[in-house]
Design an enzyme around this catalytic site. Structure first.
Site, PDB file in Angstrom:
ATOM      1  N   ASN A 122      -6.310  24.021 -31.250  1.00 36.45           N
ATOM      2  CA  ASN A 122      -6.958  23.604 -30.001  1.00 36.45           C
ATOM      3  C   ASN A 122      -6.314  22.329 -29.457  1.00 36.45           C
ATOM      4  O   ASN A 122      -5.978  22.234 -28.278  1.00 36.45           O
ATOM      5  CB  ASN A 122      -8.452  23.308 -30.233  1.00 36.45           C
ATOM      6  CG  ASN A 122      -9.299  24.560 -30.398  1.00 36.45           C
ATOM      7  OD1 ASN A 122      -8.880  25.662 -30.085  1.00 36.45           O
ATOM      8  ND2 ASN A 122     -10.513  24.369 -30.901  1.00 36.45           N
ATOM      9  N   THR A 123      -6.177  21.340 -30.333  1.00 33.44           N
ATOM     10  CA  THR A 123      -5.610  20.045 -29.935  1.00 33.44           C
ATOM     11  C   THR A 123      -4.208  20.212 -29.367  1.00 33.44           C
ATOM     12  O   THR A 123      -3.870  19.644 -28.318  1.00 33.44           O
ATOM     13  CB  THR A 123      -5.590  19.083 -31.149  1.00 33.44           C
ATOM     14  OG1 THR A 123      -6.938  18.732 -31.464  1.00 33.44           O
ATOM     15  CG2 THR A 123      -4.780  17.828 -30.870  1.00 33.44           C
ATOM     16  N   GLY A 176     -14.085  17.546 -29.136  1.00 33.77           N
ATOM     17  CA  GLY A 176     -13.382  16.558 -29.963  1.00 33.77           C
ATOM     18  C   GLY A 176     -11.906  16.879 -30.095  1.00 33.77           C
ATOM     19  O   GLY A 176     -11.045  15.997 -29.985  1.00 33.77           O
ATOM     20  N   ASP A 177     -11.607  18.172 -30.290  1.00 33.27           N
ATOM     21  CA  ASP A 177     -10.205  18.604 -30.416  1.00 33.27           C
ATOM     22  C   ASP A 177      -9.443  18.293 -29.136  1.00 33.27           C
ATOM     23  O   ASP A 177      -8.286  17.860 -29.167  1.00 33.27           O
ATOM     24  CB  ASP A 177     -10.112  20.125 -30.650  1.00 33.27           C
ATOM     25  CG  ASP A 177     -10.899  20.582 -31.861  1.00 33.27           C
ATOM     26  OD1 ASP A 177     -11.110  19.767 -32.776  1.00 33.27           O
ATOM     27  OD2 ASP A 177     -11.308  21.765 -31.885  1.00 33.27           O
ATOM     28  N   SER A 178     -10.083  18.545 -27.979  1.00 37.80           N
ATOM     29  CA  SER A 178      -9.385  18.350 -26.708  1.00 37.80           C
ATOM     30  C   SER A 178      -9.215  16.865 -26.398  1.00 37.80           C
ATOM     31  O   SER A 178      -8.229  16.469 -25.787  1.00 37.80           O
ATOM     32  CB  SER A 178     -10.085  19.088 -25.572  1.00 37.80           C
ATOM     33  OG  SER A 178     -11.450  18.776 -25.553  1.00 37.80           O
TER      34      SER A 178
END
Length: 339
Positions: free
Chosen positions: A65-66, A295-297
């Site tokens: 995702n990140t 949070g990942d983004s």
């Protein structure tokens, strides 16, 4: 070929996502805003979600995702790369297509004997609970990253990032990556990722031995509180916890940066014991779709800005921007181009 500036190493998972009532969450003994590894008792949850008319399949896994979000912000094909283990199946194809469409250079290890990992994402209100069947993701081996072409990606990256979840899979890969980053002068970044990573002694052990190599450590308030608890720091003050984290000795000349997000509250950044708060972009309740991937983004936006050499306030602003877009979409998805 141009080398990817940012390399992510983690657990590629296909998200099986749906809105559910709290009855489903409670039936499986899950908690909102938590992430766990699936046990035997959780197995019926996966077909149960898949049978719902509201189910969506979305490329997921925290690190993936990140990296996809960083790539979305950078918009230069091949600016990012990603490694992890998948099965030889339709789920792996779906993820590969999603990544390649975004411009991420994927170097999956393929385990043809095990299905691709999945994550059950239970959405209730705007909150989420995650339950993961790692399957093939659990079988990543450091021999894959040591293959000539892959090792060139490792050595060419300016930033290497892994979510804490990768600790459960391949501590040997983490060791090789953090040592390569140190040798090459690259930034090595990690995420605490979930309370269980901090609570389970062997997993926490990998974190502890990695910290001296970590240039930027990410986490959220519940993970920070859990860490303080396991360390006996007897504090629930996030700024204090972030400060102490930043002062754990480093093997590098540069000081560690600790970035703790707190949902709708400002993000706390501690560098060498000095704390600054950075605002996030607050959204009205009606615009929140789900917080899965928020949070990942945030990390994706932050790393994208960091890779361009931008200062801390700009990195945090890019993180806040990315998170504000993702929470308005289902799962870790986003419009074609950033504003």
């Amino acid at each position: 070929p141009t080398m990817a500036a940012i390399l992510g190493m983690g657990n590629p998972l296909l998200d099986i996502s749906s809105e559910v009532g709290m009855d489903v969450v409670e039936k499986y003994g899950l908690k909102m805003n938590d992430a766990i590894l699936a046990e035997e008792k959780h197995q019926p949850l996966f077909p149960e979600l898949a049978a719902l008319p509201t189910v969506q399949y979305i490329a997921g896994g925290a690190t993936q995702n990140t990296i996809r979000v960083a790539q979305w912000l950078l918009q230069t094909p091949g600016a990012t790369a990603y490694m992890g283990c998948v099965g030889k199946d339709d789920f792996a194809e779906k993820m590969k297509v999603a990544c390649e469409k975004d411009g991420v250079k994927v170097a999956y290890m393929v385990d043809s004997t095990t299905p691709t990992g999945t994550c059950a994402c239970l959405i209730n209100g705007a909150e989420r609970s995650l339950c993961t069947n790692l399957n093939a993701a659990n079988n990543y081996k450091e021999a894959h990253m040591q293959e000539k072409d892959n090792w060139a990606i490792v050595e060419g990256a300016k930033i290497i990032y892994s979510a804490g979840f990768f600790i459960t899979v391949s501590p040997a890969s983490i060791k090789l990556a953090r040592e390569s980053a140190m040798k090459k002068g690259a930034l090595y970044c990690m995420n605490l990722s979930a309370p269980f990573i901090v609570q389970v002694p062997p997993f926490k052990g990998v974190l502890v031995e990695s910290l001296p190599y970590v240039d930027i450590l990410f986490g959220n308030e519940s993970e920070a509180l859990t860490w303080a608890e396991t360390e006996g720091w007897e504090s629930q003050d996030i700024a204090f916890i972030a400060t102490r984290f930043s002062l754990i000795p480093s093997l590098k000349s540069r000081k560690r940066t600790v970035v703790i997000t707190q949902g709708s509250l400002p993000t706390i950044v501690a560098i060498n014991g000095h704390v600054t708060e950075y605002p996030i972009l607050a959204l009205p309740k009606e615009k929140l779709v789900d917080t899965n991937g928020a949070g990942d983004s945030y990390v994706g936006g932050f790393l994208a800005a960091l890779s361009k050499g931008l200062p801390m306030d700009k990195c945090c602003a890019a993180g806040a921007y990315a998170a504000s877009i993702i929470v308005q979409h289902s799962g870790c998805t986003y419009p074609a181009k950033p504003d």
